[in-house]
Design a protein around this motif. Structure first.
Motif, PDB file in Angstrom:
ATOM      1  N   SER A  76      17.407 -23.375  12.018  1.00  0.00           N
ATOM      2  CA  SER A  76      16.733 -23.836  10.805  1.00  0.00           C
ATOM      3  C   SER A  76      17.583 -23.450   9.605  1.00  0.00           C
ATOM      4  O   SER A  76      18.051 -22.316   9.509  1.00  0.00           O
ATOM      5  N   GLN A  77      17.791 -24.415   8.697  1.00  0.00           N
ATOM      6  CA  GLN A  77      18.611 -24.194   7.508  1.00  0.00           C
ATOM      7  C   GLN A  77      17.872 -24.701   6.287  1.00  0.00           C
ATOM      8  O   GLN A  77      17.328 -25.799   6.295  1.00  0.00           O
ATOM      9  N   ASP A  78      17.848 -23.889   5.247  1.00  0.00           N
ATOM     10  CA  ASP A  78      17.267 -24.286   3.969  1.00  0.00           C
ATOM     11  C   ASP A  78      18.375 -24.200   2.927  1.00  0.00           C
ATOM     12  O   ASP A  78      18.759 -23.123   2.497  1.00  0.00           O
ATOM     13  N   ASN A  79      18.912 -25.367   2.545  1.00  0.00           N
ATOM     14  CA  ASN A  79      20.012 -25.408   1.583  1.00  0.00           C
ATOM     15  C   ASN A  79      19.518 -25.717   0.178  1.00  0.00           C
ATOM     16  O   ASN A  79      20.237 -26.308  -0.631  1.00  0.00           O
ATOM     17  N   THR A  80      18.275 -25.316  -0.132  1.00  0.00           N
ATOM     18  CA  THR A  80      17.769 -25.462  -1.489  1.00  0.00           C
ATOM     19  C   THR A  80      18.690 -24.723  -2.447  1.00  0.00           C
ATOM     20  O   THR A  80      19.062 -23.569  -2.197  1.00  0.00           O
ATOM     21  N   LEU A  81      19.067 -25.390  -3.534  1.00  0.00           N
ATOM     22  CA  LEU A  81      19.997 -24.776  -4.468  1.00  0.00           C
ATOM     23  C   LEU A  81      19.444 -23.456  -4.987  1.00  0.00           C
ATOM     24  O   LEU A  81      18.274 -23.371  -5.384  1.00  0.00           O
ATOM     25  N   HIS A  82      20.274 -22.426  -4.948  1.00  0.00           N
ATOM     26  CA  HIS A  82      19.970 -21.060  -5.390  1.00  0.00           C
ATOM     27  C   HIS A  82      19.103 -20.272  -4.403  1.00  0.00           C
ATOM     28  O   HIS A  82      18.816 -19.104  -4.650  1.00  0.00           O
ATOM     29  N   HIS A  83      18.682 -20.883  -3.307  1.00  0.00           N
ATOM     30  CA  HIS A  83      17.806 -20.186  -2.353  1.00  0.00           C
ATOM     31  C   HIS A  83      18.214 -20.514  -0.912  1.00  0.00           C
ATOM     32  O   HIS A  83      17.373 -20.842  -0.087  1.00  0.00           O
ATOM     33  N   ALA A  84      19.479 -20.414  -0.591  1.00  0.00           N
ATOM     34  CA  ALA A  84      19.970 -20.782   0.738  1.00  0.00           C
ATOM     35  C   ALA A  84      19.475 -19.793   1.791  1.00  0.00           C
ATOM     36  O   ALA A  84      19.487 -18.577   1.585  1.00  0.00           O
ATOM     37  N   LYS A  85      19.019 -20.336   2.920  1.00  0.00           N
ATOM     38  CA  LYS A  85      18.556 -19.518   4.041  1.00  0.00           C
ATOM     39  C   LYS A  85      19.007 -20.144   5.344  1.00  0.00           C
ATOM     40  O   LYS A  85      18.996 -21.361   5.491  1.00  0.00           O
ATOM     41  N   ILE A  86      19.392 -19.297   6.292  1.00  0.00           N
ATOM     42  CA  ILE A  86      19.802 -19.771   7.620  1.00  0.00           C
ATOM     43  C   ILE A  86      19.148 -18.879   8.668  1.00  0.00           C
ATOM     44  O   ILE A  86      19.132 -17.644   8.535  1.00  0.00           O
ATOM     45  N   HIS A  87      18.615 -19.512   9.705  1.00  0.00           N
ATOM     46  CA  HIS A  87      18.035 -18.761  10.827  1.00  0.00           C
ATOM     47  C   HIS A  87      18.486 -19.430  12.120  1.00  0.00           C
ATOM     48  O   HIS A  87      18.187 -20.599  12.360  1.00  0.00           O
ATOM     49  N   TYR A  88      19.229 -18.700  12.957  1.00  0.00           N
ATOM     50  CA  TYR A  88      19.722 -19.208  14.223  1.00  0.00           C
ATOM     51  C   TYR A  88      19.238 -18.308  15.354  1.00  0.00           C
ATOM     52  O   TYR A  88      19.109 -17.091  15.194  1.00  0.00           O
ATOM     53  N   ARG A  89      19.005 -18.926  16.544  1.00  0.00           N
ATOM     54  CA  ARG A  89      18.688 -18.175  17.757  1.00  0.00           C
ATOM     55  C   ARG A  89      19.566 -18.677  18.891  1.00  0.00           C
ATOM     56  O   ARG A  89      19.707 -19.885  19.075  1.00  0.00           O
ATOM     57  N   TYR A  90      20.128 -17.738  19.635  1.00  0.00           N
ATOM     58  CA  TYR A  90      21.003 -18.070  20.753  1.00  0.00           C
ATOM     59  C   TYR A  90      20.559 -17.275  21.991  1.00  0.00           C
ATOM     60  O   TYR A  90      19.936 -16.220  21.889  1.00  0.00           O
ATOM     61  N   ILE A  91      20.901 -17.815  23.163  1.00  0.00           N
ATOM     62  CA  ILE A  91      20.837 -17.054  24.405  1.00  0.00           C
ATOM     63  C   ILE A  91      22.275 -16.774  24.823  1.00  0.00           C
ATOM     64  O   ILE A  91      23.089 -17.692  24.934  1.00  0.00           O
ATOM     65  N   LEU A  92      22.590 -15.507  25.036  1.00  0.00           N
ATOM     66  CA  LEU A  92      23.960 -15.096  25.356  1.00  0.00           C
ATOM     67  C   LEU A  92      23.966 -14.451  26.745  1.00  0.00           C
ATOM     68  O   LEU A  92      23.126 -13.597  27.046  1.00  0.00           O
ATOM     69  N   TYR A  93      24.929 -14.882  27.585  1.00  0.00           N
ATOM     70  CA  TYR A  93      25.072 -14.349  28.941  1.00  0.00           C
ATOM     71  C   TYR A  93      26.425 -13.644  29.062  1.00  0.00           C
ATOM     72  O   TYR A  93      27.472 -14.310  29.028  1.00  0.00           O
ATOM     73  N   PRO A  94      26.479 -12.314  29.175  1.00  0.00           N
ATOM     74  CA  PRO A  94      27.766 -11.641  29.431  1.00  0.00           C
ATOM     75  C   PRO A  94      28.270 -11.988  30.833  1.00  0.00           C
ATOM     76  O   PRO A  94      27.492 -11.999  31.792  1.00  0.00           O
ATOM     77  N   LEU A  95      29.562 -12.261  30.941  1.00  0.00           N
ATOM     78  CA  LEU A  95      30.120 -12.738  32.207  1.00  0.00           C
ATOM     79  C   LEU A  95      31.049 -11.729  32.887  1.00  0.00           C
ATOM     80  O   LEU A  95      31.620 -12.048  33.932  1.00  0.00           O
ATOM     81  N   LYS A  96      31.201 -10.573  32.289  1.00  0.00           N
ATOM     82  CA  LYS A  96      32.026  -9.558  32.947  1.00  0.00           C
ATOM     83  C   LYS A  96      31.460  -8.178  32.626  1.00  0.00           C
ATOM     84  O   LYS A  96      30.728  -7.995  31.648  1.00  0.00           O
ATOM     85  N   THR A  97      31.787  -7.214  33.449  1.00  0.00           N
ATOM     86  CA  THR A  97      31.285  -5.863  33.245  1.00  0.00           C
ATOM     87  C   THR A  97      32.187  -5.092  32.276  1.00  0.00           C
ATOM     88  O   THR A  97      33.318  -5.495  31.994  1.00  0.00           O
ATOM     89  N   GLY A  98      31.656  -3.971  31.768  1.00  0.00           N
ATOM     90  CA  GLY A  98      32.421  -3.154  30.836  1.00  0.00           C
ATOM     91  C   GLY A  98      32.080  -3.485  29.396  1.00  0.00           C
ATOM     92  O   GLY A  98      30.996  -3.990  29.084  1.00  0.00           O
ATOM     93  N   LYS A  99      33.026  -3.205  28.492  1.00  0.00           N
ATOM     94  CA  LYS A  99      32.812  -3.455  27.061  1.00  0.00           C
ATOM     95  C   LYS A  99      33.092  -4.918  26.722  1.00  0.00           C
ATOM     96  O   LYS A  99      34.127  -5.461  27.092  1.00  0.00           O
ATOM     97  N   VAL A 100      32.155  -5.524  26.006  1.00  0.00           N
ATOM     98  CA  VAL A 100      32.301  -6.913  25.557  1.00  0.00           C
ATOM     99  C   VAL A 100      31.954  -6.978  24.075  1.00  0.00           C
ATOM    100  O   VAL A 100      30.869  -6.553  23.666  1.00  0.00           O
ATOM    101  N   ASN A 101      32.881  -7.488  23.267  1.00  0.00           N
ATOM    102  CA  ASN A 101      32.656  -7.646  21.831  1.00  0.00           C
ATOM    103  C   ASN A 101      32.214  -9.073  21.518  1.00  0.00           C
ATOM    104  O   ASN A 101      32.887 -10.038  21.886  1.00  0.00           O
ATOM    105  N   VAL A 102      31.092  -9.194  20.826  1.00  0.00           N
ATOM    106  CA  VAL A 102      30.614 -10.497  20.341  1.00  0.00           C
ATOM    107  C   VAL A 102      30.963 -10.568  18.857  1.00  0.00           C
ATOM    108  O   VAL A 102      30.347  -9.892  18.026  1.00  0.00           O
ATOM    109  N   ALA A 103      31.960 -11.369  18.512  1.00  0.00           N
ATOM    110  CA  ALA A 103      32.470 -11.437  17.136  1.00  0.00           C
ATOM    111  C   ALA A 103      32.029 -12.734  16.461  1.00  0.00           C
ATOM    112  O   ALA A 103      31.688 -13.719  17.125  1.00  0.00           O
TER     113      ALA A 103
END
Length: 379
Positions: A76-103
């Protein structure tokens, strides 16, 4: 990670807030930071403008990484001038063991109302012409510590298995249809093969049909496997055993199909003999003539329909367009601009551009001349 200041926030994050805190705040949240491999994680991202003196836009993306798979389930994105808002939802699946950085890649784009108005005075769909001052925001990555799955696990999540078999008795080499469905929440339950190919039967497989069903906070999958079996003798399909692991309950379970026996019968020798000695006598085939006549009928039907439509347009051409009176009634440029945009923005695209430059770009225009051009265009 919340951008709001707090006593436990590290010093470098405080410095980061001084630079960007006056324009917006952000919140990146993941449901768990010590998941199992292939466990479904909910990633929520929120960006909210705080400085109302500017016009602000955001460019956000998750950096690609072979160490995890990401599926977006809500946006959902609200690009109203002067009042911008963004809301995102994801499902993330790690595919390897150990340390994983999500950048992440985040760019803050600052502009003002005049530049926004000017950008829309050209090609109406060309947002790239908007003049902005872009700042790349260094967002700290999310660090995951991924745990290994129990040995032999083939499915990860909460799934159930159902199956259908067309019949258990068939003629020699007659294909027997079989359908297997695996559905539920978790990592996509798509396997390369359900059954190993054996010498006692022939197995035919189609590419599995994968259906994704986004929910509010998770993602459901339904994978359908279509199989066919055949052989010239009776055979037994071995049992299917799929070890699965549920990361939520931390328990292993088994999806299975019991052993299936198929009775194959041989056709009688008498049924294999062709008892027809004489083929049908030769005859003249006039089916081509029927096809030709059908094509001619379709052609002439289309031809006369086009003539009728052309005649109808000539008849209606003499009628006065109601838009003429509405244009003539407009006394100012803004009223005329609103009328044209509400009526047919593509048809009057050039005229709309002139009016927008005159209203928002401090340009000069001849209002009477513009109205006359519109009336001539309508006629």
């Amino acid at each position: 990670m919340n951008k709001n200041p707090g006593k436990l926030v590290l010093f470098f994050l405080c410095a980061f807030m001084v630079l960007y805190g006056e324009n917006f705040v952000y919140d990146f949240h993941i449901s768990k930071q010590n998941p199992y491999e292939k466990e479904a994680l909910l990633l929520s991202i929120d960006l909210n403008q705080t400085n109302e003196d500017i016009v602000l836009f955001f460019d956000l993306s998750i950096k690609k990484n072979s160490a995890f798979l990401v599926e977006q389930i809500d946006s959902s994105q609200d690009n109203t001038l002067h009042h911008a808002k963004i809301h995102y939802r994801y499902i993330l699946y790690p595919l390897k063991t150990g340390k994983v950085n999500v950048a992440f890649d985040l760019v803050e784009r600052v502009t003002d109302e005049e530049k926004v108005a000017y950008s829309f005075s050209g090609d109406r769909d060309d947002f790239k012409k908007l003049e902005t001052k872009d700042h790349k925001v260094d967002v700290p990555p999310i660090l995951l510590h991924v745990k290994a799955l129990p040995k032999g696990t083939q499915l990860v999540g909460d799934f159930k298995l159902t199956y259908e078999i067309g019949k258990h008795r068939a003629q020699s080499y007659e294909p027997v249809a079989m359908k297997v469905i695996i559905e539920g929440e978790g990592y996509p339950p798509k396997l390369k093969h359900l059954y190993s190919r054996g010498k006692d039967f022939t197995l035919f497989e189609q590419e599995p049909l994968v259906q994704k069903i986004p929910m509010k906070e998770h993602l459901k999958y339904k994978v359908t496997y279509i199989l066919a079996l055949s052989h010239d003798k009776s055979f037994t399909l071995p049992s299917l055993r799929l070890p699965a692991f549920n990361p939520v309950t931390k328990k292993t379970y088994l999806l299975s199909i019991p052993e299936q026996h198929f009775e194959i019968t041989q056709p009688k020798a008498a049924e294999l003999v062709d008892r027809t000695d004489n083929p049908k006598p030769l005859h003249t085939d006039f089916s081509w003539l029927t096809s030709l006549l059908s094509c001619l009928v379709v052609f002439f039907a289309g031809y006369f329909t086009a003539l009728a439509w052309k005649w109808k347009r000539k008849v209606t051409a003499g009628e006065k367009d109601p838009l003429t009176e509405k244009v003539a009634a407009c006394k100012e440029e803004k009223a005329l601009l609103q009328l044209l945009m509400a009526t047919d923005s593509k048809r009057f695209e050039n005229t709309i551009g002139k009016l927008e430059k005159s209203i928002y770009g401090n340009g000069k225009s001849n209002f009477k001349k513009i109205k006359q051009e519109i009336l001539e265009q309508i006629e």
